[in-house]
Design an enzyme around this catalytic site. Structure first.
Site, PDB file in Angstrom:
ATOM      1  N   ASN A 140       0.305   3.059  -2.087  1.00 54.23           N
ATOM      2  CA  ASN A 140       1.000   3.204  -3.365  1.00 54.23           C
ATOM      3  C   ASN A 140       0.312   2.314  -4.384  1.00 54.23           C
ATOM      4  O   ASN A 140       0.841   2.018  -5.448  1.00 54.23           O
ATOM      5  CB  ASN A 140       2.476   2.799  -3.261  1.00 54.23           C
ATOM      6  CG  ASN A 140       2.669   1.340  -2.883  1.00 54.23           C
ATOM      7  OD1 ASN A 140       2.672   1.013  -1.697  1.00 54.23           O
ATOM      8  ND2 ASN A 140       2.825   0.463  -3.871  1.00 54.23           N
TER       9      ASN A 140
ATOM     10  N   ASP B 139       2.541  -3.134   5.647  1.00 57.19           N
ATOM     11  CA  ASP B 139       2.029  -3.017   4.273  1.00 57.19           C
ATOM     12  C   ASP B 139       1.808  -4.395   3.657  1.00 57.19           C
ATOM     13  O   ASP B 139       2.747  -5.003   3.131  1.00 57.19           O
ATOM     14  CB  ASP B 139       3.042  -2.234   3.432  1.00 57.19           C
ATOM     15  CG  ASP B 139       2.678  -2.219   1.949  1.00 57.19           C
ATOM     16  OD1 ASP B 139       1.524  -2.551   1.607  1.00 57.19           O
ATOM     17  OD2 ASP B 139       3.546  -1.851   1.134  1.00 57.19           O
TER      18      ASP B 139
ATOM     19  N   HIS C  31       7.138   5.896  -2.033  1.00 58.92           N
ATOM     20  CA  HIS C  31       7.164   4.442  -2.224  1.00 58.92           C
ATOM     21  C   HIS C  31       8.479   4.043  -2.878  1.00 58.92           C
ATOM     22  O   HIS C  31       9.129   4.853  -3.528  1.00 58.92           O
ATOM     23  CB  HIS C  31       5.994   4.066  -3.144  1.00 58.92           C
ATOM     24  CG  HIS C  31       6.098   2.723  -3.771  1.00 58.92           C
ATOM     25  ND1 HIS C  31       6.515   2.530  -5.074  1.00 58.92           N
ATOM     26  CD2 HIS C  31       5.836   1.498  -3.279  1.00 58.92           C
ATOM     27  CE1 HIS C  31       6.490   1.230  -5.357  1.00 58.92           C
ATOM     28  NE2 HIS C  31       6.084   0.588  -4.286  1.00 58.92           N
TER      29      HIS C  31
ATOM     30  N   ASN D  53       0.112  -5.042   0.990  1.00 61.75           N
ATOM     31  CA  ASN D  53      -0.202  -4.921  -0.453  1.00 61.75           C
ATOM     32  C   ASN D  53      -1.613  -5.410  -0.801  1.00 61.75           C
ATOM     33  O   ASN D  53      -1.804  -6.184  -1.745  1.00 61.75           O
ATOM     34  CB  ASN D  53       0.837  -5.658  -1.308  1.00 61.75           C
ATOM     35  CG  ASN D  53       2.123  -4.878  -1.443  1.00 61.75           C
ATOM     36  OD1 ASN D  53       3.165  -5.333  -0.987  1.00 61.75           O
ATOM     37  ND2 ASN D  53       2.071  -3.701  -2.042  1.00 61.75           N
TER      38      ASN D  53
ATOM     39  N   ASP E 253       5.846   7.742  -6.222  1.00 62.36           N
ATOM     40  CA  ASP E 253       6.999   7.029  -6.760  1.00 62.36           C
ATOM     41  C   ASP E 253       7.298   7.746  -8.063  1.00 62.36           C
ATOM     42  O   ASP E 253       6.490   7.697  -8.997  1.00 62.36           O
ATOM     43  CB  ASP E 253       6.633   5.563  -7.002  1.00 62.36           C
ATOM     44  CG  ASP E 253       7.813   4.757  -7.519  1.00 62.36           C
ATOM     45  OD1 ASP E 253       8.513   5.267  -8.423  1.00 62.36           O
ATOM     46  OD2 ASP E 253       8.028   3.643  -7.041  1.00 62.36           O
TER      47      ASP E 253
ATOM     48  N   GLU F 199      -0.522   0.529   5.478  1.00 58.97           N
ATOM     49  CA  GLU F 199      -0.354   0.807   4.056  1.00 58.97           C
ATOM     50  C   GLU F 199      -1.101  -0.236   3.231  1.00 58.97           C
ATOM     51  O   GLU F 199      -0.867  -1.437   3.383  1.00 58.97           O
ATOM     52  CB  GLU F 199       1.147   0.778   3.746  1.00 58.97           C
ATOM     53  CG  GLU F 199       1.492   1.211   2.347  1.00 58.97           C
ATOM     54  CD  GLU F 199       3.009   1.307   2.159  1.00 58.97           C
ATOM     55  OE1 GLU F 199       3.718   1.721   3.110  1.00 58.97           O
ATOM     56  OE2 GLU F 199       3.485   0.957   1.065  1.00 58.97           O
TER      57      GLU F 199
ATOM     58  N   LYS G  34       9.243  -0.021   8.426  1.00 56.05           N
ATOM     59  CA  LYS G  34       8.085  -0.507   7.677  1.00 56.05           C
ATOM     60  C   LYS G  34       8.278  -2.004   7.456  1.00 56.05           C
ATOM     61  O   LYS G  34       9.347  -2.430   7.004  1.00 56.05           O
ATOM     62  CB  LYS G  34       8.012   0.203   6.326  1.00 56.05           C
ATOM     63  CG  LYS G  34       7.222  -0.566   5.269  1.00 56.05           C
ATOM     64  CD  LYS G  34       6.990   0.248   4.037  1.00 56.05           C
ATOM     65  CE  LYS G  34       6.470  -0.629   2.901  1.00 56.05           C
ATOM     66  NZ  LYS G  34       6.046   0.157   1.750  1.00 56.05           N
TER      67      LYS G  34
ATOM     68  N   LYS H  36       7.023  -5.230   5.343  1.00 52.64           N
ATOM     69  CA  LYS H  36       6.246  -5.758   4.214  1.00 52.64           C
ATOM     70  C   LYS H  36       5.464  -6.960   4.720  1.00 52.64           C
ATOM     71  O   LYS H  36       6.052  -7.946   5.177  1.00 52.64           O
ATOM     72  CB  LYS H  36       7.203  -6.168   3.091  1.00 52.64           C
ATOM     73  CG  LYS H  36       6.591  -6.865   1.903  1.00 52.64           C
ATOM     74  CD  LYS H  36       5.514  -6.089   1.192  1.00 52.64           C
ATOM     75  CE  LYS H  36       5.926  -4.708   0.787  1.00 52.64           C
ATOM     76  NZ  LYS H  36       4.904  -3.920   0.104  1.00 52.64           N
TER      77      LYS H  36
ATOM     78  N   ASN I 205      10.571   0.569  -4.925  1.00 54.90           N
ATOM     79  CA  ASN I 205      10.688  -0.774  -5.438  1.00 54.90           C
ATOM     80  C   ASN I 205      12.178  -1.036  -5.548  1.00 54.90           C
ATOM     81  O   ASN I 205      12.961  -0.107  -5.379  1.00 54.90           O
ATOM     82  CB  ASN I 205      10.048  -0.808  -6.831  1.00 54.90           C
ATOM     83  CG  ASN I 205       9.052  -1.925  -6.912  1.00 54.90           C
ATOM     84  OD1 ASN I 205       9.418  -3.075  -6.746  1.00 54.90           O
ATOM     85  ND2 ASN I 205       7.822  -1.589  -7.150  1.00 54.90           N
TER      86      ASN I 205
HETATM   87  O1  LIG Z   1       9.636  -5.205  -3.267  1.00 53.66           O
HETATM   88  C1  LIG Z   1       8.553  -5.655  -2.885  1.00 53.66           C
HETATM   89  O2  LIG Z   1       8.347  -6.856  -2.684  1.00 53.66           O
HETATM   90  C2  LIG Z   1       7.460  -4.685  -2.599  1.00 53.66           C
HETATM   91  O3  LIG Z   1       6.310  -5.377  -2.236  1.00 53.66           O
HETATM   92  C3  LIG Z   1       7.201  -3.779  -3.768  1.00 53.66           C
HETATM   93  O4  LIG Z   1       6.993  -4.535  -4.930  1.00 53.66           O
HETATM   94  C4  LIG Z   1       6.032  -2.864  -3.541  1.00 53.66           C
HETATM   95  O5  LIG Z   1       5.731  -2.185  -4.731  1.00 53.66           O
HETATM   96  C5  LIG Z   1       6.264  -1.769  -2.562  1.00 53.66           C
HETATM   97  O6  LIG Z   1       7.432  -1.779  -1.907  1.00 53.66           O
HETATM   98  C6  LIG Z   1       5.111  -1.350  -1.708  1.00 53.66           C
HETATM   99  O7  LIG Z   1       5.305  -0.560  -0.819  1.00 53.66           O
HETATM  100  O8  LIG Z   1       3.981  -1.784  -1.947  1.00 53.66           O
HETATM  101 MG   LIG Z   2       3.185  -0.352  -0.411  1.00 54.22          MG
END
Ligand SMILES: O=C([O-])[C@@H](O)[C@@H](O)[C@H](O)[C@@H](O)C(=O)[O-]
Ligand SMILES: [Mg+2]
Length: 431
Positions: free
Chosen positions: A276, A228, A327, A230, A300, A253, A198, A200, A329
């Site tokens: 999430n 993902d 999910h 966000n 989560d 995601e 995955k 980010k 963190n």
């Molecule tokens: O750790 C991070 O930067 C993630 O972006 C986290 O804050 C997210 O809540 C998470 O991992 C997600 O899947 O959105």
């Molecule tokens: Mg996410």
């Protein structure tokens, strides 16, 4: 022998744990992240541990909640929710907006309470398991698998935190382009054996992130891939990315923010959408499922209110033919153990779970949990099967005590401003 499982003491230990400079759409991780370690102690000397978010707003709730627990029974898990409702939430802590630091959906009083309850529920389950000589998964109805699969959670990242920021140095190096992402993925497979990935996203313009996923698809043909951002993209951008990567993505995601936008994307692409962010409470399920906005919900246990609520969420998803996975963190080994126990009991878990654990070089356990072939073996030892390292706990707590207050709340935008003073939380959609 009859055991006395009356709770006689609850210990709350806020800590700061090292975190690498991982980038996301709102900024960068701070060098240290707050977590809260919960311990319950019973009249017969049994102890149990739990872990949850450690930011001030959670601590403010956890303290009065802990006081209310004294004299109650460890097995009274349902009672935890009733008790939590009695703890007042400061309304300034409830934004009605997406929780900026955690990217965890809309922040409500209930969600804050549930995130606190989860740490206590896990601690009570750990204590109960130890008292009965049973693993937590057995208390949840028994495991349906012996190991739980996790995905490699790839991040764009800097090699170092900004100059002058005191921190622990990680050994991952930088990853700021497709080649860097592939190199990071290789390190993940070599160190932990992960087979799904995955990334980010929401950090660079979508074309660059599309290129990174393409590079991963080339380097790891046939392996499940997810992206993902966000919620950083508009509906049109989400659709463009879905079209360009549809042949290699397991799912997208939270490409767009919120149920209506996700529903619009879902209606116009065949690529499954996971979330999430728009399904983070039971109350949000009806609209999202009715509109067909998501095909996979990433639970989560922290903000869903614990391990038993996670099982309930999985049952609802099963009923509606929606997939479920997990999910993550920034978290430590207690939470990974809890995630693994509950994931082991969920029959309809068809996607590898997320975990930040490989990014955490520090822990509060005497023995770190390990990934073998990308999986964590489900412990059959009593309780969670983990042991607290009191010296490490004291060390990480000392760091929290010594902090001047700047790191006691996760704030990715503030951390970014150290490197880029003009940085503000980007408006959504960013692209
Ligand atoms: O750790 C991070 O930067 C993630 O972006 C986290 O804050 C997210 O809540 C998470 O991992 C997600 O899947 O959105
Ligand atoms: Mg996410």
């Amino acid at each position: 022998m009859t055991r006395d499982l009356t709770i006689t003491a609850v210990h709350l230990t806020p800590i700061l744990v090292a975190d690498p400079p991982l980038l996301n759409t709102q900024g960068v991780h701070q060098p240290y992240t707050p977590r809260l370690i919960v311990e319950v102690e019973t009249a017969d000397g049994t102890t149990g541990v739990g872990e949850t978010y450690g930011d001030a707003k959670y601590l403010e709730l956890a303290r009065p909640f802990a006081d209310k627990l004294i004299g109650r029974q460890v097995p009274d898990l349902n009672g935890l929710f009733t008790l939590a409702d009695e703890v007042a939430v400061d309304s300034s802590r409830v934004s009605g907006q997406v929780d900026v630091g955690g990217l965890r959906g809309v922040q409500t009083a209930d969600k804050l309470r549930l995130s606190v309850v989860s740490g206590f529920e896990v601690a009570c389950l750990d204590a109960l398991g130890k008292a009965l000589g049973l693993p937590v998964h057995a208390l949840l109805g028994g495991k349906v698998r012996d190991a739980v699969e996790y995905s490699a959670y790839l991040f764009y990242k800097w090699a170092y935190h900004p100059d002058g920021v005191p921190c622990e140095q990680d050994d991952w190096g930088a990853a700021l382009d497709p080649a860097g992402v592939v190199e990071q993925a290789r390190a993940f497979t070599e160190r932990y054996g992960f087979t799904s990935f995955k990334l980010k996203g929401g950090v660079f313009p979508p074309e660059e992130e599309i290129a990174a996923i393409r590079a991963l698809a080339e380097a790891f043909p046939g392996h499940p891939l997810r992206l993902d951002p966000n919620g950083a993209w508009s509906v049109e951008t989400s659709l463009k990315v879905a079209e360009e990567l549809g042949d290699v993505l397991e799912y997208l995601e939270d490409p767009a923010l919120g149920t209506p936008a996700m529903a619009e994307v879902a209606a116009r692409t065949g690529v499954p959408l996971a979330t999430n962010m728009c399904v983070t409470t039971f109350a949000e399920i009806r609209e999202a499922f009715t509109k067909g906005a998501v095909q996979v919900v990433l639970s989560d246990h922290h903000y869903w209110g614990g391990l038993r609520n996670t099982q309930q969420l999985a049952a609802v998803c099963r009923t509606f033919g929606v997939g479920v996975s997990m999910h993550s963190n920034t978290h430590l080994g207690i939470s990974l153990a809890a995630m693994t126990h509950v994931a082991a009991t969920v029959p309809n878990l068809h996607h590898a779970c997320d975990s930040h654990y490989p990014w955490q070089s520090e822990d509060v356990l005497t023995e770190r949990l390990t990934f073998d072939g990308g999986k964590v073996a489900v412990s059959d030892a009593p309780g969670l099967g983990v042991e607290l390292d009191r010296e490490r706990l004291a060390f990480l707590h000392r760091r929290w005590l010594d902090d001047d207050g700047t790191l006691r709340d996760r704030d990715d935008a503030a951390a970014m401003r150290v490197a880029d003073p003009g940085w503000t939380t980007p408006s959504v959609p960013r692209w």
